[in-house]
Design a protein around this motif. Structure first.
Motif, PDB file in Angstrom:
ATOM      1  N   TYR A  59      16.887  34.716   4.641  1.00  0.00           N
ATOM      2  CA  TYR A  59      16.465  36.063   4.290  1.00  0.00           C
ATOM      3  C   TYR A  59      16.281  36.836   5.584  1.00  0.00           C
ATOM      4  O   TYR A  59      15.705  36.321   6.538  1.00  0.00           O
ATOM      5  CB  TYR A  59      15.150  36.006   3.509  1.00  0.00           C
ATOM      6  CG  TYR A  59      15.186  35.026   2.369  1.00  0.00           C
ATOM      7  CD1 TYR A  59      14.934  33.676   2.585  1.00  0.00           C
ATOM      8  CD2 TYR A  59      15.494  35.443   1.077  1.00  0.00           C
ATOM      9  CE1 TYR A  59      14.990  32.765   1.555  1.00  0.00           C
ATOM     10  CE2 TYR A  59      15.551  34.534   0.029  1.00  0.00           C
ATOM     11  CZ  TYR A  59      15.301  33.198   0.277  1.00  0.00           C
ATOM     12  OH  TYR A  59      15.364  32.298  -0.761  1.00  0.00           O
ATOM     13  N   ASP A  60      16.767  38.062   5.617  1.00  0.00           N
ATOM     14  CA  ASP A  60      16.730  38.855   6.841  1.00  0.00           C
ATOM     15  C   ASP A  60      16.155  40.237   6.582  1.00  0.00           C
ATOM     16  O   ASP A  60      16.402  40.830   5.533  1.00  0.00           O
ATOM     17  CB  ASP A  60      18.148  39.024   7.397  1.00  0.00           C
ATOM     18  CG  ASP A  60      18.826  37.701   7.660  1.00  0.00           C
ATOM     19  OD1 ASP A  60      19.834  37.407   7.001  1.00  0.00           O
ATOM     20  OD2 ASP A  60      18.323  36.964   8.522  1.00  0.00           O
ATOM     21  N   ALA A  61      15.434  40.733   7.567  1.00  0.00           N
ATOM     22  CA  ALA A  61      14.972  42.113   7.503  1.00  0.00           C
ATOM     23  C   ALA A  61      16.151  43.056   7.698  1.00  0.00           C
ATOM     24  O   ALA A  61      17.088  42.741   8.443  1.00  0.00           O
ATOM     25  CB  ALA A  61      13.924  42.356   8.591  1.00  0.00           C
ATOM     26  N   ASP A  62      16.096  44.196   7.054  1.00  0.00           N
ATOM     27  CA  ASP A  62      17.193  45.158   7.176  1.00  0.00           C
ATOM     28  C   ASP A  62      17.390  45.608   8.629  1.00  0.00           C
ATOM     29  O   ASP A  62      18.515  45.844   9.063  1.00  0.00           O
ATOM     30  CB  ASP A  62      16.917  46.375   6.298  1.00  0.00           C
ATOM     31  CG  ASP A  62      17.053  46.055   4.813  1.00  0.00           C
ATOM     32  OD1 ASP A  62      16.507  46.824   3.994  1.00  0.00           O
ATOM     33  OD2 ASP A  62      17.696  45.044   4.474  1.00  0.00           O
ATOM     34  N   SER A  63      16.300  45.693   9.371  1.00  0.00           N
ATOM     35  CA  SER A  63      16.370  46.211  10.744  1.00  0.00           C
ATOM     36  C   SER A  63      17.108  45.283  11.698  1.00  0.00           C
ATOM     37  O   SER A  63      17.568  45.718  12.751  1.00  0.00           O
ATOM     38  CB  SER A  63      14.965  46.471  11.272  1.00  0.00           C
ATOM     39  OG  SER A  63      14.206  45.271  11.270  1.00  0.00           O
ATOM     40  N   THR A  64      17.223  44.024  11.335  1.00  0.00           N
ATOM     41  CA  THR A  64      17.855  43.069  12.243  1.00  0.00           C
ATOM     42  C   THR A  64      19.074  42.378  11.630  1.00  0.00           C
ATOM     43  O   THR A  64      19.702  41.552  12.290  1.00  0.00           O
ATOM     44  CB  THR A  64      16.852  41.998  12.681  1.00  0.00           C
ATOM     45  OG1 THR A  64      16.333  41.341  11.502  1.00  0.00           O
ATOM     46  CG2 THR A  64      15.698  42.615  13.458  1.00  0.00           C
ATOM     47  N   LYS A  65      19.387  42.744  10.419  1.00  0.00           N
ATOM     48  CA  LYS A  65      20.511  42.103   9.740  1.00  0.00           C
ATOM     49  C   LYS A  65      21.805  42.323  10.517  1.00  0.00           C
ATOM     50  O   LYS A  65      22.101  43.426  10.975  1.00  0.00           O
ATOM     51  CB  LYS A  65      20.638  42.666   8.318  1.00  0.00           C
ATOM     52  CG  LYS A  65      21.540  41.878   7.395  1.00  0.00           C
ATOM     53  CD  LYS A  65      21.323  42.307   5.953  1.00  0.00           C
ATOM     54  CE  LYS A  65      19.949  41.942   5.458  1.00  0.00           C
ATOM     55  NZ  LYS A  65      19.756  42.230   4.012  1.00  0.00           N
ATOM     56  N   THR A 106       8.687  37.716   2.472  1.00  0.00           N
ATOM     57  CA  THR A 106       8.553  38.628   3.599  1.00  0.00           C
ATOM     58  C   THR A 106       7.099  38.961   3.928  1.00  0.00           C
ATOM     59  O   THR A 106       6.829  39.657   4.897  1.00  0.00           O
ATOM     60  CB  THR A 106       9.290  39.938   3.316  1.00  0.00           C
ATOM     61  OG1 THR A 106       8.675  40.588   2.202  1.00  0.00           O
ATOM     62  CG2 THR A 106      10.756  39.698   3.017  1.00  0.00           C
TER      63      THR A 106
END
Length: 124
Positions: A59-65, A106
């Motif tokens: 799972y990834d944050a949108d800011s670092t995807k 998250t």
């Protein structure tokens, strides 16, 4: 009790790369969901990435995807955060965290164990 020890932080120029490691000695490492969070100066701690116990789900944050990749090696009891194309806004203390189970992956409150953090500084 799970002890987490991060390493790999440092100073890097914008556009550069770093790989963070988080070691968690113990026989039950694969039972834990592992996450990375970060806290920039003056800001709240924020979710970066997480990975299931087997490593099959991430799972990834949108800011670092697309720039950050979480992985784990259960044989080494270690979780990694590979960071590329680093930006000055990625500057923060990065924390490793562990949880046996979570409802909202998250949410930092879901994680029971935390490392001491490692500083990442990206210069422009």
């Amino acid at each position: 009790q799970v002890q987490l020890v991060e390493s790999g932080g440092g100073l890097v120029q914008a556009g550069g790369s770093l790989r963070l490691s988080c070691a968690a000695p113990g026989r039950t490492f694969s039972n834990y969901i592992m996450g990375w969070f970060r806290q920039a100066p003056g800001k709240e701690r924020a979710f970066v990435a997480a990975i299931s116990g087997t490593g099959s789900n991430t799972y990834d944050a949108d800011s670092t995807k697309g720039r950050f990749t979480i992985s784990r090696d259960n044989a080494k009891n270690t979780v990694y955060l590979q960071m590329i194309s680093l930006k000055p806004e990625d500057t923060a203390v990065y924390y490793c965290a562990a949880a046996r189970r979570v409802t909202f992956i998250t949410r930092e409150g879901e994680y029971n164990y935390w490392g001491q953090g490692t500083q990442v500084t990206v210069s422009s």
